[in-house]
Design an enzyme around this catalytic site. Structure first.
Site, PDB file in Angstrom:
ATOM      1  N   SER A 238       0.844  -1.186   0.000  1.00  0.00           N
ATOM      2  CA  SER A 238       0.000   0.000   0.000  1.00  0.00           C
ATOM      3  C   SER A 238       0.881   1.239   0.000  1.00  0.00           C
ATOM      4  O   SER A 238       1.987   1.232   0.552  1.00  0.00           O
ATOM      5  CB  SER A 238      -0.898   0.001   1.244  1.00  0.00           C
ATOM      6  OG  SER A 238      -0.397   0.892   2.205  1.00  0.00           O
ATOM      7  N   LYS A 239       0.359   2.299  -0.647  1.00  0.00           N
ATOM      8  CA  LYS A 239       1.248   3.456  -0.770  1.00  0.00           C
ATOM      9  C   LYS A 239       1.443   4.177   0.550  1.00  0.00           C
ATOM     10  O   LYS A 239       2.401   4.912   0.714  1.00  0.00           O
ATOM     11  CB  LYS A 239       0.827   4.406  -1.894  1.00  0.00           C
ATOM     12  CG  LYS A 239      -0.570   4.876  -1.921  1.00  0.00           C
ATOM     13  CD  LYS A 239      -0.730   5.789  -3.143  1.00  0.00           C
ATOM     14  CE  LYS A 239      -2.179   6.097  -3.367  1.00  0.00           C
ATOM     15  NZ  LYS A 239      -2.458   6.716  -4.626  1.00  0.00           N
ATOM     16  N   ARG A 240       0.569   3.932   1.502  1.00  0.00           N
ATOM     17  CA  ARG A 240       0.759   4.554   2.811  1.00  0.00           C
ATOM     18  C   ARG A 240       1.814   3.812   3.638  1.00  0.00           C
ATOM     19  O   ARG A 240       2.584   4.394   4.359  1.00  0.00           O
ATOM     20  CB  ARG A 240      -0.562   4.605   3.583  1.00  0.00           C
ATOM     21  CG  ARG A 240      -1.330   5.891   3.346  1.00  0.00           C
ATOM     22  CD  ARG A 240      -2.741   5.812   3.861  1.00  0.00           C
ATOM     23  NE  ARG A 240      -3.533   4.851   3.109  1.00  0.00           N
ATOM     24  CZ  ARG A 240      -4.035   5.085   1.898  1.00  0.00           C
ATOM     25  NH1 ARG A 240      -3.832   6.236   1.321  1.00  0.00           N
ATOM     26  NH2 ARG A 240      -4.746   4.174   1.268  1.00  0.00           N
ATOM     27  N   ARG A 241       1.827   2.503   3.492  1.00  0.00           N
ATOM     28  CA  ARG A 241       2.666   1.684   4.365  1.00  0.00           C
ATOM     29  C   ARG A 241       4.025   1.329   3.734  1.00  0.00           C
ATOM     30  O   ARG A 241       5.023   1.237   4.413  1.00  0.00           O
ATOM     31  CB  ARG A 241       1.893   0.395   4.641  1.00  0.00           C
ATOM     32  CG  ARG A 241       2.199  -0.307   5.899  1.00  0.00           C
ATOM     33  CD  ARG A 241       1.283  -1.502   6.086  1.00  0.00           C
ATOM     34  NE  ARG A 241       0.829  -2.105   4.855  1.00  0.00           N
ATOM     35  CZ  ARG A 241      -0.424  -2.526   4.647  1.00  0.00           C
ATOM     36  NH1 ARG A 241      -1.329  -2.414   5.582  1.00  0.00           N
ATOM     37  NH2 ARG A 241      -0.762  -3.080   3.497  1.00  0.00           N
ATOM     38  N   VAL A 244       6.424   2.050  -2.573  1.00  0.00           N
ATOM     39  CA  VAL A 244       5.877   1.464  -3.798  1.00  0.00           C
ATOM     40  C   VAL A 244       6.160   2.294  -5.045  1.00  0.00           C
ATOM     41  O   VAL A 244       5.876   1.855  -6.152  1.00  0.00           O
ATOM     42  CB  VAL A 244       4.342   1.262  -3.701  1.00  0.00           C
ATOM     43  CG1 VAL A 244       3.990   0.280  -2.609  1.00  0.00           C
ATOM     44  CG2 VAL A 244       3.615   2.580  -3.503  1.00  0.00           C
TER      45      VAL A 244
END
Ligand code: GLU
Length: 470
Positions: A238-241, A244
């Site tokens: 995920s782009k938050r975690r 990426v």
């Protein structure tokens, strides 16, 4: 339908270019090259609240960086979905006129209330036979036929969906704008797409889209849904975690060939006992039928080790050129005029074998260009806590006055002092390394001492001795 295969990559420009997107794009690109087909780039820019022109440019640049070249004859586009809005609406109207879609005036609350009362999950088809026309608050819904929909997926085999589990889904919102499902299908039809190779997350959309293809009078494409990429905890990237963004790897000095090769090994493997293989071999061997359908672990460490291998495969000149870009760019920690290309060129072979990403070149050679070595205080204190540190360094500095100035004699001088003090070379190098380079680890020491010069090396040793004895 066209005789040559037409693949497409249809990203939504809503952020940095995701490594998963890069892999999907590569699959489509390599298949187009291999089968002498076409790769269509379609930017799905219909979500005005999230799109920005910079993201579109970012996608185009990142694709070019991984070798998906817009000047190649297999490349077509970019097309922009927003320019086809009237075709999407026209197709929806066509379905309405054919009785395959109907208008519905039910609000979300009404739908939920009835679903609750009937123990249903979603919309119950309330307006199917009410013969409503367009009007304020009316959405256009697709009349899902009875029966089953079988999606023949090249990666997953036949996936069966009971149509009774699929509600009559919306095609046009109450403001008349088309939803993703129909826009995407209409564009694929208009662009004569024969193969839809995309992320697994779209599999639930596929029975609906297949119905639309059929309802619009066309044979559905070949479908292939490729597995998601997951992180170490087996969670979807995920782009938050997670890290990426392809752009970020690029900035850190990951080489395009390395990331392309690595991405192609996620869920697929070339024949033979090594995964590090030329792109041509991947292109020759890659088949969607061989793609594994379980989630693939995107392992940054493995990507870095691929990158290290690719760095080692570079010619001396190519490595120096790539490193020079980093060393003369914003990562440099020294004043630009202190950078000496000939010094780096001499060091390059020692560095090339030791870095996994180009950014690591900087801390390996910075001491050669900085006026003072960047001393790591804690490591310095530790290295000089050894009894032998001060006396041996004092003697080494003395020996440096008279020896012939080359790496071999420098090493011999250091070794001789070590023998006299009964300290092994490896141990002895600790304080010497930190005095010269400021660090505890780095490339072999004697060549850079030679490059630094007799006077500067002695000056650094003296400065370290002063620092050590206080
Ligand atoms: N625009 C969609 C996305 O970025 C892709 C749809 C598709 O490939 O069919 O997820």
């Amino acid at each position: 339908m066209s005789t040559t295969p037409r693949y497409r990559f249809a990203p939504s420009p809503t952020g940095y270019f995701h490594v998963g997107g890069a892999r999907t794009a590569l699959y489509n690109w390599l298949l187009a090259l291999k089968n002498n087909g076409t790769f269509v780039l379609r930017i799905e820019d219909t979500d005005e609240s999230r799109n920005e022109p910079q993201w579109t440019q970012g996608i185009i640049d990142a694709l070019a960086w991984i070798g998906i070249d817009s000047k190649d004859p297999h490349f077509e586009g970019p097309y922009f979905q927003s320019t086809y809005a009237s075709e999407h609406v026209a197709a929806a109207h066509k379905l309405f006129e054919a009785g395959k879609a109907y208008y519905c005036d039910q609000t979300t609350e009404q739908i939920q209330e009835r679903a609750k009362a009937a123990g249903l999950n979603g919309y119950d088809g309330f307006s199917r036979d009410r013969k409503l026309g367009p009007g304020p608050g009316h959405v256009l819904r697709f009349r899902v036929p009875e029966g089953k929909t079988i999606v023949n997926d090249t990666v997953r085999g036949a996936v069966e969906f009971e149509n009774s589990t699929i509600e009559d889904f919306v095609l046009l919102r109450s403001n008349g704008t088309p939803v993703f499902l129909i826009a995407n299908v209409v564009d694929d039809i208009t662009m004569n797409i024969t193969h839809v190779v995309r992320a697994e997350e779209h599999l639930p959309n596929t029975p609906k889209q297949q119905m639309l293809w059929e309802a619009l009078g066309h044979t559905p494409p070949v479908w292939a849904h490729v597995p998601v990429l997951v992180n170490e905890q087996r969670k979807k990237l995920s782009k938050r975690r997670d890290k990426v963004a392809v752009e970020q790897y690029r900035e850190e000095g990951i080489l395009p060939d390395a990331i392309v090769n690595y991405l192609m090994t996620l869920g697929w493997a070339p024949s033979g006992d090594t995964e590090i293989v030329p792109l041509q071999k991947i292109q020759d061997e890659f088949r969607l039928e061989d793609v594994n359908h379980s989630p693939a672990f995107f392992d940054i460490k493995k990507l870095q080790s691929f990158n290290g291998e690719y760095i080692r495969l570079m010619s001396h000149d190519a490595f120096v050129a790539a490193a020079t870009e980093v060393l003369t760019g914003s990562a440099a920690t020294w004043p630009a005029e202190r950078y000496k290309p000939e010094v780096f060129a001499a060091m390059a072979p020692l560095v090339q074998t030791r870095v996994a990403v180009m950014a690591e070149v900087v801390p390996m050679v910075d001491f050669l260009f900085l006026a003072e070595p960047p001393i790591d205080e804690a490591a310095f204190a530790k290295a000089f806590s050894a009894d032998f540190a001060v006396p041996t360094l004092t003697e080494i500095s003395k020996a440096f006055e008279t020896i012939e100035w080359n790496a071999e004699s420098i090493k011999l001088a250091v070794e001789t002092v070590g023998t006299q003090h009964d300290v092994k070379l490896g141990k002895l190098q600790g304080p010497l390394r930190i005095a010269i380079t400021g660090r505890t680890v780095g490339p072999p020491l004697f060549e850079p001492i030679e490059l630094l010069g007799r006077e500067e090396s002695q000056r650094r040793i003296r400065a370290a001795l002063v620092r050590a004895v206080g």
